[in-house]
Design a protein around this motif. Structure first.
Motif, PDB file in Angstrom:
ATOM      1  N   ALA A 154      10.279  -0.302   4.087  1.00  0.00           N
ATOM      2  CA  ALA A 154      11.296  -0.747   3.137  1.00  0.00           C
ATOM      3  C   ALA A 154      11.160   0.017   1.826  1.00  0.00           C
ATOM      4  O   ALA A 154      10.100   0.560   1.508  1.00  0.00           O
ATOM      5  CB  ALA A 154      11.187  -2.243   2.898  1.00  0.00           C
ATOM      6  N   HIS A 155      12.240   0.019   1.029  1.00  0.00           N
ATOM      7  CA  HIS A 155      12.325   0.920  -0.122  1.00  0.00           C
ATOM      8  C   HIS A 155      12.161   0.253  -1.481  1.00  0.00           C
ATOM      9  O   HIS A 155      12.169   0.951  -2.508  1.00  0.00           O
ATOM     10  CB  HIS A 155      13.656   1.674  -0.080  1.00  0.00           C
ATOM     11  N   ALA A 199       4.574  -9.117  -0.473  1.00  0.00           N
ATOM     12  CA  ALA A 199       4.926  -7.700  -0.484  1.00  0.00           C
ATOM     13  C   ALA A 199       5.272  -7.173   0.897  1.00  0.00           C
ATOM     14  O   ALA A 199       5.564  -5.983   1.054  1.00  0.00           O
ATOM     15  CB  ALA A 199       3.777  -6.889  -1.082  1.00  0.00           C
ATOM     16  N   GLY A 200       5.215  -8.011   1.917  1.00  0.00           N
ATOM     17  CA  GLY A 200       5.630  -7.602   3.249  1.00  0.00           C
ATOM     18  C   GLY A 200       4.542  -6.986   4.099  1.00  0.00           C
ATOM     19  O   GLY A 200       4.762  -6.723   5.283  1.00  0.00           O
ATOM     20  N   LEU A 231       8.193   2.556  -1.527  1.00  0.00           N
ATOM     21  CA  LEU A 231       8.420   2.783  -0.101  1.00  0.00           C
ATOM     22  C   LEU A 231       7.171   2.377   0.668  1.00  0.00           C
ATOM     23  O   LEU A 231       6.139   3.052   0.602  1.00  0.00           O
ATOM     24  CB  LEU A 231       8.755   4.255   0.111  1.00  0.00           C
ATOM     25  N   SER A 232       7.259   1.275   1.417  1.00  0.00           N
ATOM     26  CA  SER A 232       6.035   0.689   1.965  1.00  0.00           C
ATOM     27  C   SER A 232       6.279   0.052   3.331  1.00  0.00           C
ATOM     28  O   SER A 232       7.394  -0.390   3.634  1.00  0.00           O
ATOM     29  CB  SER A 232       5.504  -0.370   0.996  1.00  0.00           C
ATOM     30  N   PRO A 245       0.793  -1.233   0.000  1.00  0.00           N
ATOM     31  CA  PRO A 245       0.000   0.000   0.000  1.00  0.00           C
ATOM     32  C   PRO A 245       0.821   1.276   0.000  1.00  0.00           C
ATOM     33  O   PRO A 245       0.267   2.367   0.041  1.00  0.00           O
ATOM     34  CB  PRO A 245      -0.771  -0.113   1.320  1.00  0.00           C
ATOM     35  N   GLY A 246       2.150   1.156  -0.032  1.00  0.00           N
ATOM     36  CA  GLY A 246       3.007   2.305   0.200  1.00  0.00           C
ATOM     37  C   GLY A 246       3.157   3.239  -0.987  1.00  0.00           C
ATOM     38  O   GLY A 246       2.421   3.159  -1.981  1.00  0.00           O
ATOM     39  N   ALA A 247       4.139   4.144  -0.890  1.00  0.00           N
ATOM     40  CA  ALA A 247       4.325   5.224  -1.852  1.00  0.00           C
ATOM     41  C   ALA A 247       5.232   4.801  -3.003  1.00  0.00           C
ATOM     42  O   ALA A 247       6.304   4.230  -2.787  1.00  0.00           O
ATOM     43  CB  ALA A 247       4.919   6.443  -1.145  1.00  0.00           C
TER      44      ALA A 247
END
Length: 712
Positions: free
Chosen positions: A93-94, A80-81, A70-71, A59-61
């Motif tokens: 994480a990046h 996906a962590g 970046l999530s 769901p991150g950026a």
């Protein structure tokens, strides 16, 4: 209705229309779609003994096809962590993808003393938000509001501490990622910066700058590895950290950081990321559907443009497949998830982001020229339909002769991209061993799937041979494209495994799924209708069209046996599996026996049932596989699908939306209009002219006229 009620109803209707008009495509995106699990056995098809894959997305950026994703990480080693049901965040994480890899350079803001065995923070979805290019969560343990945004090669963190007097620290947990970490390094660089690398399958370099001075980097002794903790000096206000990544060097990571972030503010970068997504998503404007359909549509469109990911730096350098640092005049990208996304996502990429697509192809050619073969991903040789389809749709800017020669090597030389290619050429099929009691995990050659896929890949390379005037190889490859027929067993009218001597595999249960015995992640029903290049020839293998239709009916009606459990095969309509890729083109097969409306009934069921599933409405029917599942929805929602992605045409279905405005590569806008609300297509016109059949050509669509789909 009295006058007051009528006025109120009109006012509410007008207000709803005004709000809808003000809402932009980017506002419909829910980046959490696909993060939740499926739990209902009726949705799954069996009672699962594990967490069912239902998206495996982050769901991150990120911005489109970027180096940096970046999530948050709630569980390392979990796709996906990020798993929606988890309550603890361990890092941001990046890098990301969704295939149990990456999740590099994990960091977490903390305060006070750090316990290296226990430092994760609980969080609540009530205090978590996300938007394309932005992610926010409140870390309850530390009283920190964490915000993330990004550019192509950098991540930007802003941490606001509830208690500004807290001692501010940053865990840089380089000993872990979604892959086994082989080595790592971190060092302070001046008053405000730190740098280093993490080595897993690739070496990822980073350079980070903070608005706080660093007092030092403490190295805590953990149970398995050291845990670096950056100590910041005292101060008020949010902690901001800008991190540049590179797959070449820390110097390049620093240069990427300076070029893409420099002195820009968090809010500026966040706004630019959103604007980048708005520009891309606005290339398809839909109207006339429900708000939920638009949310699903734009969320899926967003999800379709996160992979493949950029790997070259701002200065043009990248680390090639041989480990050498080179500099070329194109952007270098990761290998696409070809087994999954050649079916639809890479076609969509070419339609909306042609420059990226051309560079992805150039990246594949670069790998091929240095290894002798264009690579594949997971199974098959599906760079062939990707490159052939892209070329036939008019994409240029790469060396098609080099690509063709490499694909021809793939198709004819043992030891490269196509395992068992010599057996395939000699026999016309790939065999499997005879196993007395095979189970899901039984090892084999996946001979049926390979034979069917190689046949289609041969067809794709043949299309390039024809374009490039290589008549002998065109004839050879077109003949080989018929090899799929060698797996057809007339006694069962299904594709069945063969032994080395040509006999049929004896222990044959067409409903039982295998990972690589006879079939690749499928059973016989989910494999037996794959011949998108020669569907008429496939139908001719049956006694009649009626017989074929009856078998197709059986595909969608024979109940799934709940005792047959495979980890990535779930969410069924009969034997048809929407939760995995192998049979995603099968719903259209009714078209070829004159029953288009039966196809539409299946398509409608899939779109309404298998997207946005579960208690929270956030699950997909299976792993998104780098955007394939999402792209399937995008195409079908607008009424076009690349039934044979190597061919430059699309099968027409009934759209979800009354009107779609699709901005294509040439700057022209294709308009798709739906007339009436039935499932049966009675007429298709393009630019006012009747279309015979159900296929439309890409070249025609690029002229930007009206495609009208009339139904009853």
């Amino acid at each position: 209705m009295n006058e007051k009620l009528l006025k109120l109803a009109l006012f509410l209707a007008f207000t709803a229309l005004r709000l809808e008009a003000q809402k932009q495509p980017v506002d419909y995106v829910n980046t959490f779609l696909g993060t939740a699990p499926l739990t209902n056995p009726e949705d799954i098809g069996f009672t699962p003994p594990w967490r069912v894959w239902a998206g495996l997305v982050f769901p991150g950026a990120s911005v489109p096809n970027a180096m940096v994703q970046l999530s948050p990480i709630t569980k390392f080693g979990s796709g996906a962590g990020y798993e929606y049901e988890n309550k603890t965040i361990y890092a941001f994480a990046h890098t990301n993808k969704g295939h149990w890899n990456l999740c590099n350079i994990p960091i977490l803001p903390v305060s006070g003393d750090v316990n290296p065995a226990d430092f994760g923070s609980t969080f609540s979805h009530r205090n978590e938000t996300a938007h394309p290019g932005y992610y926010q969560v409140y870390l309850e343990r530390y009283g920190i509001n964490a915000e993330l945004t990004s550019t192509l090669r950098t991540g930007y963190h802003r941490y606001t501490y509830k208690d500004s007097t807290q001692r501010k620290k940053l865990i840089v947990n380089l000993a872990v990622s979604n892959e086994r970490v082989k080595d790592w390094k971190i060092d302070q660089d001046g008053d405000n910066a730190f740098r280093g690398f993490q080595l897993a399958s690739e070496k990822v370099y980073f350079y980070a700058v903070s608005n706080y001075k660093l007092q030092g980097i403490e190295r805590l002794k953990g149970e398995k590895a050291e845990l670096p903790v950056v100590d910041f000096s005292n101060g008020n206000g949010p902690v901001e950290i800008k991190i540049g990544l590179s797959f070449v060097s820390t110097d390049n990571a620093k240069a990427n950081l300076q070029r893409e972030l420099g002195d820009r503010s968090f809010e500026t970068v966040k706004a630019d990321a959103s604007a980048t997504w708005e520009k891309l998503l606005s290339k398809i404007q839909v109207s006339g559907g429900t708000e939920r359909q638009k949310e699903l549509f734009y969320s899926c469109l967003y999800r379709s443009f996160l992979w493949p990911a950029l790997r070259s730096d701002a200065n043009g350098e990248y680390t090639d497949v041989k480990g050498a640092v080179v500099k070329r005049d194109f952007q270098y990208y990761t290998l696409p998830s070809l087994w999954d996304d050649y079916r639809n996502k890479l076609v969509l990429l070419g339609m909306i982001s042609p420059d990226v697509t051309v560079d992805v192809i150039r990246s594949l050619i670069d790998r091929g020229e240095k290894t002798g073969f264009i690579p594949t991903f997971f199974h098959g040789d599906h760079a062939a339909p990707f490159i052939a389809g892209s070329y036939l749709r008019g994409l240029r800017g790469y060396d098609i002769h080099s690509a063709y020669n490499l694909l021809l090597r793939n198709a004819t030389v043992e030891g490269g991209t196509r395992p068992y290619i010599r057996e395939y050429m000699d026999k016309g099929f790939i065999s499997d061993p005879d196993v007395a009691n095979p189970v899901v995990e039984t090892k084999g050659k996946a001979g049926v799937t390979k034979t069917l896929e190689y046949s289609y890949d041969d067809y794709a390379v043949a299309l390039l041979a024809k374009e490039l005037k290589d008549e002998p190889n065109y004839a050879m490859l077109m003949k080989r494209s018929q090899n799929y027929k060698n797996m057809f067993d007339p006694s069962t009218e299904l594709m069945r495994g063969r032994l080395e001597n040509g006999d049929w595999v004896k222990n044959f249960n067409p409903q039982y799924p295998y990972y690589e015995y006879m079939y690749r992640e499928a059973n016989a029903w989910e494999s037996s209708f794959f011949a998108p290049h020669d569907t008429a020839g496939l139908i001719d293998l049956y006694k009649s069209k009626t017989d074929f239709e009856q078998h197709l009916d059986s595909l969608f009606t024979i109940p799934w046996n709940p005792n047959y459990i495979a980890e990535n095969i779930n969410s069924f309509i009969g034997q048809y599996c929407q939760g995995n890729q192998p049979d995603h083109s099968f719903p259209y097969l009714y078209y070829f026996v004159g029953k288009q409306q039966k196809s539409q009934a299946v398509l409608n069921t899939i779109m309404s049932r298998f997207y946005g599933m579960g208690d929270d409405g956030l699950a997909l029917s299976g792993m998104d596989d780098a955007g394939e599942m999402s792209s399937w929805y995008v195409f079908n929602a607008i009424g076009l699908y690349p039934y044979s992605p190597a061919d430059p045409n699309y099968i027409v279905s009934v759209p979800l939306f009354q009107k779609t405005a699709f901005q294509l590569n040439e700057g022209k806008t294709l308009t798709i209009l739906k007339k009436n609300s039935g499932n049966r297509i009675i007429r298709i016109t393009y630019d006012g002219k009747n279309i015979e059949g159900f296929f439309v050509n890409h070249k025609d669509l690029e002229t930007g006229k009206e495609l009208v789909i009339s139904t009853e």
